[in-house]
Design a protein around this motif. Structure first.
Motif, PDB file in Angstrom:
ATOM      1  N   UNK A 107       4.148  40.291  13.727  1.00 22.80           N
ATOM      2  CA  UNK A 107       5.022  39.168  14.020  1.00 22.80           C
ATOM      3  C   UNK A 107       4.324  38.265  15.036  1.00 22.80           C
ATOM      4  N   UNK A 108       4.009  37.062  14.637  1.00 23.92           N
ATOM      5  CA  UNK A 108       3.248  36.165  15.509  1.00 23.92           C
ATOM      6  C   UNK A 108       4.045  34.899  15.827  1.00 23.92           C
ATOM      7  N   UNK A 109       4.644  34.804  17.013  1.00 22.76           N
ATOM      8  CA  UNK A 109       5.332  33.578  17.413  1.00 22.76           C
ATOM      9  C   UNK A 109       4.344  32.415  17.529  1.00 22.76           C
ATOM     10  N   UNK A 110       4.750  31.263  17.003  1.00 20.45           N
ATOM     11  CA  UNK A 110       3.879  30.083  17.002  1.00 20.45           C
ATOM     12  C   UNK A 110       4.613  28.885  17.595  1.00 20.45           C
ATOM     13  N   UNK A 111       3.877  28.064  18.330  1.00 22.02           N
ATOM     14  CA  UNK A 111       4.421  26.852  18.928  1.00 22.02           C
ATOM     15  C   UNK A 111       3.271  26.017  19.445  1.00 22.02           C
ATOM     16  N   UNK A 112       3.567  24.827  19.948  1.00 21.78           N
ATOM     17  CA  UNK A 112       2.538  24.002  20.575  1.00 21.78           C
ATOM     18  C   UNK A 112       1.974  24.753  21.769  1.00 21.78           C
ATOM     19  N   UNK A 113       0.651  24.701  21.933  1.00 17.37           N
ATOM     20  CA  UNK A 113      -0.007  25.446  23.003  1.00 17.37           C
ATOM     21  C   UNK A 113      -0.123  24.652  24.310  1.00 17.37           C
ATOM     22  N   UNK A 114       0.331  23.411  24.323  1.00 14.93           N
ATOM     23  CA  UNK A 114       0.298  22.584  25.536  1.00 14.93           C
ATOM     24  C   UNK A 114      -1.046  22.751  26.258  1.00 14.93           C
ATOM     25  N   UNK A 115      -2.103  22.477  25.504  1.00 17.22           N
ATOM     26  CA  UNK A 115      -3.479  22.695  25.969  1.00 17.22           C
ATOM     27  C   UNK A 115      -3.800  21.850  27.208  1.00 17.22           C
ATOM     28  N   UNK A 116      -4.742  22.329  27.990  1.00 18.06           N
ATOM     29  CA  UNK A 116      -5.208  21.549  29.125  1.00 18.06           C
ATOM     30  C   UNK A 116      -6.152  20.445  28.668  1.00 18.06           C
ATOM     31  N   UNK A 117      -6.762  20.625  27.494  1.00 21.20           N
ATOM     32  CA  UNK A 117      -7.619  19.610  26.888  1.00 21.20           C
ATOM     33  C   UNK A 117      -7.108  19.345  25.469  1.00 21.20           C
ATOM     34  N   UNK A 118      -5.933  18.745  25.346  1.00 19.77           N
ATOM     35  CA  UNK A 118      -5.287  18.612  24.039  1.00 19.77           C
ATOM     36  C   UNK A 118      -6.002  17.617  23.125  1.00 19.77           C
ATOM     37  N   UNK A 119      -6.491  18.049  21.978  1.00 20.58           N
ATOM     38  CA  UNK A 119      -7.189  17.134  21.069  1.00 20.58           C
ATOM     39  C   UNK A 119      -6.260  16.130  20.412  1.00 20.58           C
ATOM     40  N   UNK A 120      -4.955  16.382  20.456  1.00 14.57           N
ATOM     41  CA  UNK A 120      -3.993  15.471  19.839  1.00 14.57           C
ATOM     42  C   UNK A 120      -3.808  14.191  20.639  1.00 14.57           C
ATOM     43  N   UNK A 121      -4.112  14.203  21.926  1.00 16.81           N
ATOM     44  CA  UNK A 121      -3.838  13.047  22.786  1.00 16.81           C
ATOM     45  C   UNK A 121      -4.829  11.904  22.592  1.00 16.81           C
ATOM     46  N   UNK A 122      -6.142  12.144  22.679  1.00 22.68           N
ATOM     47  CA  UNK A 122      -7.069  11.006  22.592  1.00 22.68           C
ATOM     48  C   UNK A 122      -7.157  10.363  21.215  1.00 22.68           C
ATOM     49  N   UNK A 123      -6.734  11.069  20.153  1.00 24.27           N
ATOM     50  CA  UNK A 123      -6.845  10.470  18.819  1.00 24.27           C
ATOM     51  C   UNK A 123      -5.684   9.537  18.496  1.00 24.27           C
ATOM     52  N   UNK A 124      -4.641   9.532  19.315  1.00 24.01           N
ATOM     53  CA  UNK A 124      -3.476   8.687  19.032  1.00 24.01           C
ATOM     54  C   UNK A 124      -3.842   7.220  19.241  1.00 24.01           C
ATOM     55  N   UNK A 125      -3.747   6.376  18.198  1.00 24.48           N
ATOM     56  CA  UNK A 125      -4.170   4.980  18.333  1.00 24.48           C
ATOM     57  C   UNK A 125      -3.233   4.118  19.157  1.00 24.48           C
ATOM     58  N   UNK A 126      -2.018   4.594  19.419  1.00 29.79           N
ATOM     59  CA  UNK A 126      -1.068   3.801  20.199  1.00 29.79           C
ATOM     60  C   UNK A 126      -0.612   4.524  21.459  1.00 29.79           C
TER      61      UNK A 126
END
Length: 256
Positions: A107-126
């Protein structure tokens, strides 16, 4: 009777002039997003204000998780994502040892990892996806254009495009509850106490003490991505560390 001369007619633009004007309008319409994207891609933008002095993280003790999905249900009730989409859940894996033997369930709980270096942030164009000073990664739905760049950038499959809002959606650590002094819905509802959230900057917090006590057993997902995830697992089998895929949803998978 003298009739005043009519003003000369403005000639209609030819095809070349029409195309030039059209291209000019297109360039004017896209200049801001292009500049925003270029700025973001140069590195992580400055973090926005959060809860001062805190850095939130979560420990998931897989030894205590029974796969009841109470976290999934409570999260859905609290945050109301569309039916069939989940901010967190427990993936169920059926694992058969290569050398034979009985099949087991993980059983593996999954969620956003709230990374310290989140790759999702710099790619957002807006710059709709951003990180706060307390480490929580959020989405500004008023700015999000639903391009899904952040969904593709997340190595943990923790993001999705909300079917109703057509904007990016994900776990927020229930920041609205944390700010009110409450626990996230998934933590509060976990019947086995498998999820612990707290301030990593406080050495006396329950999460800091738990990490120190189980230091040798702490693992994170996909450490090779160098995102510095702040969701930590106790009891995570080594086979799952580098090979976990799949958007948040209940499924049965073959042995990893």
């Amino acid at each position: 009777m003298h009739t005043p001369a009519s003003p000369p007619e403005t000639p209609l633009p030819g095809k070349r002039g029409f195309l030039k004007g059209l291209l000019g309008l297109g360039a004017a319409a896209t200049v801001i997003p292009i500049q925003a994207e270029a700025t973001g891609l140069n590195g992580q933008p400055p973090r926005r204000p959060g809860m001062p002095g805190k850095r939130y993280g979560m420990v998931v003790d897989m030894r205590k998780c029974i796969g009841c999905q109470s976290c999934t249900v409570s999260c859905s009730m609290e945050n109301l994502p569309p039916i069939g989409q989940f901010r967190t859940t427990v993936l169920q894996y059926e694992v058969t040892p290569d050398a034979g033997g009985p099949t087991s369930m993980v059983m593996l709980p999954r969620l956003c990892n709230h990374c310290d270096n989140p790759p999702c942030v710099p790619v957002c164009p807006v710059q709709a996806t951003f990180q706060r000073e307390d480490g929580i990664v959020l989405v500004d739905n008023e700015r999000c254009v639903g391009c899904a760049y952040c969904v593709q950038a997340c190595p943990y499959d923790a993001r999705f495009i909300n079917h109703e809002t057509q904007t990016a959606d994900k776990c927020t650590f229930c920041e609205h509850r944390l700010e009110a002094g409450l626990l996230p819905a998934c933590v509060e509802s976990c019947v086995g106490g498998a999820r612990v959230i707290g301030d990593l900057n406080d050495p006396d917090s329950a999460i800091s003490q738990l990490l120190a006590e189980h230091k040798a057993d702490i693992k994170v997902l996909k450490p090779e991505m160098k995102t510095d995830p702040h969701v930590y697992y106790i009891g995570l089998p080594d086979a799952f560390v580098h090979q976990v895929d799949g958007q948040a949803g209940v499924r049965l998978a073959g042995g990893h």
